[in-house]
Design a protein around this motif. Structure first.
Motif, mmCIF file in Angstrom:
data_model
loop_
_atom_site.group_PDB
_atom_site.id
_atom_site.type_symbol
_atom_site.label_atom_id
_atom_site.label_comp_id
_atom_site.label_asym_id
_atom_site.label_seq_id
_atom_site.Cartn_x
_atom_site.Cartn_y
_atom_site.Cartn_z
ATOM 1 N N GLY A 1 -2.567 8.096 -11.781
ATOM 2 C CA GLY A 1 -0.872 8.108 -11.309
ATOM 3 C C GLY A 1 -1.012 8.556 -10.003
ATOM 4 O O GLY A 1 0.110 9.019 -9.558
ATOM 5 N N LYS A 2 -1.954 8.387 -8.982
ATOM 6 C CA LYS A 2 -1.802 8.969 -7.709
ATOM 7 C C LYS A 2 -1.623 7.773 -6.827
ATOM 8 O O LYS A 2 -1.976 6.685 -6.777
ATOM 9 N N HIS A 3 -1.012 8.136 -5.774
ATOM 10 C CA HIS A 3 -0.138 7.261 -4.885
ATOM 11 C C HIS A 3 -0.692 7.697 -3.328
ATOM 12 O O HIS A 3 -0.709 8.906 -3.141
ATOM 13 N N VAL A 4 -0.743 7.076 -2.355
ATOM 14 C CA VAL A 4 -1.415 7.145 -0.898
ATOM 15 C C VAL A 4 -0.331 7.039 -0.082
ATOM 16 O O VAL A 4 0.455 6.085 -0.083
ATOM 17 N N MET A 5 0.055 8.062 0.936
ATOM 18 C CA MET A 5 0.779 8.081 1.931
ATOM 19 C C MET A 5 0.048 8.062 3.127
ATOM 20 O O MET A 5 -0.658 8.977 3.446
ATOM 21 N N PRO A 6 0.440 7.116 4.117
ATOM 22 C CA PRO A 6 -0.577 7.151 5.244
ATOM 23 C C PRO A 6 0.070 8.122 6.261
ATOM 24 O O PRO A 6 0.264 7.720 7.501
ATOM 25 N N VAL A 7 0.484 9.242 5.988
ATOM 26 C CA VAL A 7 0.788 10.133 6.920
ATOM 27 C C VAL A 7 0.085 11.423 6.652
ATOM 28 O O VAL A 7 -0.320 11.768 5.421
ATOM 29 N N PRO A 8 0.138 12.532 7.487
ATOM 30 C CA PRO A 8 -0.752 13.918 7.520
ATOM 31 C C PRO A 8 0.028 14.613 6.315
ATOM 32 O O PRO A 8 1.264 14.664 5.933
ATOM 33 N N TYR A 9 -0.966 15.546 5.666
ATOM 34 C CA TYR A 9 -0.483 16.349 4.731
ATOM 35 C C TYR A 9 0.502 17.342 5.051
ATOM 36 O O TYR A 9 1.465 17.747 4.379
ATOM 37 N N ARG A 10 0.596 17.736 6.349
ATOM 38 C CA ARG A 10 1.687 18.837 6.746
ATOM 39 C C ARG A 10 2.744 18.040 6.980
ATOM 40 O O ARG A 10 3.909 18.734 7.024
ATOM 41 N N THR B 1 -2.770 -1.503 -4.785
ATOM 42 C CA THR B 1 -4.088 -2.417 -4.350
ATOM 43 C C THR B 1 -4.666 -1.822 -2.966
ATOM 44 O O THR B 1 -5.555 -2.294 -2.472
ATOM 45 N N GLY B 2 -4.151 -0.605 -2.537
ATOM 46 C CA GLY B 2 -4.639 0.013 -1.395
ATOM 47 C C GLY B 2 -3.850 -0.422 0.109
ATOM 48 O O GLY B 2 -4.654 -0.251 1.085
ATOM 49 N N LYS B 3 -2.593 -0.983 -0.018
ATOM 50 C CA LYS B 3 -2.099 -1.436 1.274
ATOM 51 C C LYS B 3 -1.721 0.076 2.022
ATOM 52 O O LYS B 3 -2.200 -0.108 3.378
ATOM 53 N N SER B 4 -1.280 1.144 1.482
ATOM 54 C CA SER B 4 -0.897 1.925 2.432
ATOM 55 C C SER B 4 -2.444 2.718 2.719
ATOM 56 O O SER B 4 -2.444 3.132 4.143
ATOM 57 N N THR B 5 -3.427 2.861 2.011
ATOM 58 C CA THR B 5 -4.834 3.196 2.522
ATOM 59 C C THR B 5 -5.231 2.509 3.705
ATOM 60 O O THR B 5 -5.826 2.868 4.738
ATOM 61 N N SER B 6 -5.082 1.128 3.732
ATOM 62 C CA SER B 6 -5.613 0.155 4.919
ATOM 63 C C SER B 6 -4.627 0.231 6.168
ATOM 64 O O SER B 6 -5.029 -0.588 6.999
ATOM 65 N N ALA B 7 -3.265 0.622 5.665
ATOM 66 C CA ALA B 7 -2.355 0.479 6.857
ATOM 67 C C ALA B 7 -2.857 0.920 8.291
ATOM 68 O O ALA B 7 -2.587 -0.112 9.314
ATOM 69 N N LEU B 8 -3.355 1.991 8.338
ATOM 70 C CA LEU B 8 -3.536 2.572 9.716
ATOM 71 C C LEU B 8 -4.429 1.810 10.350
ATOM 72 O O LEU B 8 -4.621 1.514 11.503
ATOM 73 N N GLN B 9 -5.748 1.085 9.694
ATOM 74 C CA GLN B 9 -6.777 0.656 10.170
ATOM 75 C C GLN B 9 -6.547 -0.589 10.607
ATOM 76 O O GLN B 9 -6.676 -1.452 11.606
ATOM 77 N N PHE B 10 -5.661 -1.409 9.709
ATOM 78 C CA PHE B 10 -4.814 -2.769 10.073
ATOM 79 C C PHE B 10 -4.063 -2.741 10.911
ATOM 80 O O PHE B 10 -4.291 -3.671 12.051
ATOM 81 N N VAL C 1 -0.107 12.013 -3.396
ATOM 82 C CA VAL C 1 0.719 12.581 -4.347
ATOM 83 C C VAL C 1 0.611 11.866 -5.546
ATOM 84 O O VAL C 1 0.124 10.742 -5.862
ATOM 85 N N GLN C 2 1.401 12.807 -6.520
ATOM 86 C CA GLN C 2 1.666 11.859 -7.760
ATOM 87 C C GLN C 2 3.094 12.029 -7.954
ATOM 88 O O GLN C 2 3.781 13.307 -8.509
ATOM 89 N N PRO C 3 4.060 10.860 -7.763
ATOM 90 C CA PRO C 3 5.602 11.198 -7.873
ATOM 91 C C PRO C 3 5.989 11.314 -9.204
ATOM 92 O O PRO C 3 5.328 11.107 -10.125
ATOM 93 N N GLU D 1 -12.980 -2.598 -3.448
ATOM 94 C CA GLU D 1 -11.963 -1.663 -3.001
ATOM 95 C C GLU D 1 -10.725 -1.755 -3.756
ATOM 96 O O GLU D 1 -10.030 -0.771 -4.162
ATOM 97 N N ILE D 2 -9.954 -3.012 -4.190
ATOM 98 C CA ILE D 2 -8.880 -3.090 -4.900
ATOM 99 C C ILE D 2 -8.893 -2.428 -6.284
ATOM 100 O O ILE D 2 -8.057 -1.858 -6.706
ATOM 101 N N ARG D 3 -9.985 -2.787 -7.043
ATOM 102 C CA ARG D 3 -10.428 -2.365 -8.269
ATOM 103 C C ARG D 3 -10.127 -0.844 -8.207
ATOM 104 O O ARG D 3 -9.559 -0.246 -9.093
ATOM 105 N N MET D 4 -10.854 -0.051 -7.014
ATOM 106 C CA MET D 4 -10.923 1.384 -7.112
ATOM 107 C C MET D 4 -9.466 1.884 -6.882
ATOM 108 O O MET D 4 -9.131 2.837 -7.464
ATOM 109 N N ALA D 5 -8.704 0.923 -5.796
ATOM 110 C CA ALA D 5 -7.496 1.587 -5.572
ATOM 111 C C ALA D 5 -6.491 1.541 -6.904
ATOM 112 O O ALA D 5 -5.712 2.236 -7.208
#
Length: 266
Positions: free
Chosen positions: A132-141, A12-21, A172-174, A120-124
Motif C-alpha cells: 500500500g505504498k505510493h511514491v511521490m517524486p518530491v523531497p520528504y521535507r 508500475t513506477g511512473k513517479s519513481t522514474s519521472a525525475l530520471q526520465f 507515503v500510504q494515502p 522493475e514493474i513487478r517490484m513497483a
C-alpha cells in the motif's frame, strides 16, 4: 511549450522514474498527481495522494478544481517553463490534463513499459498492491505530513549517470489506499530456510539479514560440504535463482538483492 506524456497502469513506477526520465529528455517540469515539480522540487499544486477517497484523488490528479488549476498555471508562467511532462494512467488521462491547462496537443507519448524492465514493474506493483505504498517524486521535507494518518518515509535520492542529484522521492500510504497485506519477517525466513535446508552441498547456513521494509533484501552466510568438486560461483548463481523463484512463487516478487557469503568449508 513542448508537452510530453508518460503513462502506464497505477503502481508500475511512473513517479519513481519521472525525475530520471525528465532529465534524459531535458524536460524542465513535471506534473504528477496534481503537483508541479521543477528541478526536483515541488513548485505548486496539491497531491492527489492527500485525498480521502479514490474519486477525489482522480479529480485532484486531473486538476479538476479551478483554484488548483490556476495555482499550477501561475507557477508554469512564473518559471517560464518551455517543456512539461504530464504523468497519468493512460493517454486519455494525460490528454485530459493538457486540455484542462489549455496546453494544446501533446507532442510525444511515452509508456512506462518502455522505460522500466518487467522486473522493475513487478517490484513497483508489489510495493503498491501488497504494502500500500505510493511514491511521490518530491523531497520528504516538502510533503505535508499532517495529511497522512499512516506511513510516510524518505524514499531514494535520484542521481544522473554523471552523479548529479536530480531530486528525491518520498514514500507515503494515502488514506484512500485501504487494502494492504502484512507479511511477517518470519514467513520470509521460513521460505528461505526451506530452500537452504534441502541443499546437499551445504554443511551449514546462517541468515545474516532479511530486510523486509520494501522489496525483500537477503544476506546469507554459507559453509560448504567437502569435497568441493564443482565451480562454486556457478552453484551460488543457481542457488540465487532458486531462492528468487521460491519468493516469486509464494509472494509474487523476487528479492531486490540476494547477497551470498562463503564462510568456509565445514
Amino acid at each position: 511549450m513542448k508537452i510530453y506524456s508518460l503513462s502506464g497502469p497505477s503502481g508500475t513506477g511512473k513517479s519513481t522514474s519521472a525525475l530520471q526520465f525528465a532529465h534524459d529528455y531535458e524536460i524542465e517540469a513535471i506534473i504528477d498527481d496534481g503537483i508541479l515539480i521543477i528541478n526536483g522540487e515541488k513548485a505548486a499544486g496539491t497531491s492527489a495522494k492527500f485525498e480521502k477517497n479514490t474519486l477525489k484523488a482522480v479529480r485532484r490528479a486531473i486538476l479538476d478544481d479551478d483554484i488548483h488549476k490556476a495555482e499550477v498555471l501561475d507557477a508554469i508562467s512564473a518559471h517560464n517553463v518551455k517543456s512539461l511532462l504530464l504523468i497519468g494512467t493512460s493517454d486519455k488521462m494525460t490528454k485530459r490534463i493538457a486540455a484542462r491547462l489549455q496546453l494544446g496537443d501533446i507532442d510525444e507519448y511515452h509508456y512506462v513499459h518502455n522505460i522500466r524492465t518487467e522486473k522493475e514493474i513487478r517490484m513497483a506493483k508489489y510495493v503498491r498492491e501488497i504494502q500500500g505504498k505510493h511514491v511521490m517524486p518530491v523531497p520528504y521535507r516538502q510533503v505535508e505530513q499532517n495529511f497522512f494518518k499512516r506511513l510516510i518515509q524518505r524514499g531514494k535520492e535520484i542521481f544522473s549517470s554523471s552523479q548529479v542529484k536530480l531530486g528525491e522521492t518520498t514514500i507515503v500510504q494515502p488514506d484512500f489506499h485501504q487494502n494492504s497485506v502484512y507479511i511477517s519477517r518470519t514467513v520470509f525466513t521460513d521460505v528461505l530456510d526451506h530452500v537452504l535446508e534441502k541443499q546437499d552441498k551445504l554443511a551449514k547456513f546462517e541468515i545474516a539479514n532479511i530486510q523486509t521494509d520494501g522489496i525483500p533484501q537477503i544476506t546469507i552466510a554459507l559453509f560448504l560440504k567437502p569435497p568441493v568438486s564443482y565451480v562454486v560461483p556457478e552453484y551460488l548463481f543457481e542457488l540465487q535463482k532458486e531462492i528468487s523463484q521460491e519468493f516469486s512463487l509464494h509472494f509474487g516478487i523476487e528479492p531486490e538483492t540476494i547477497h551470498v557469503q562463503i564462510k568456509g568449508i565445514k
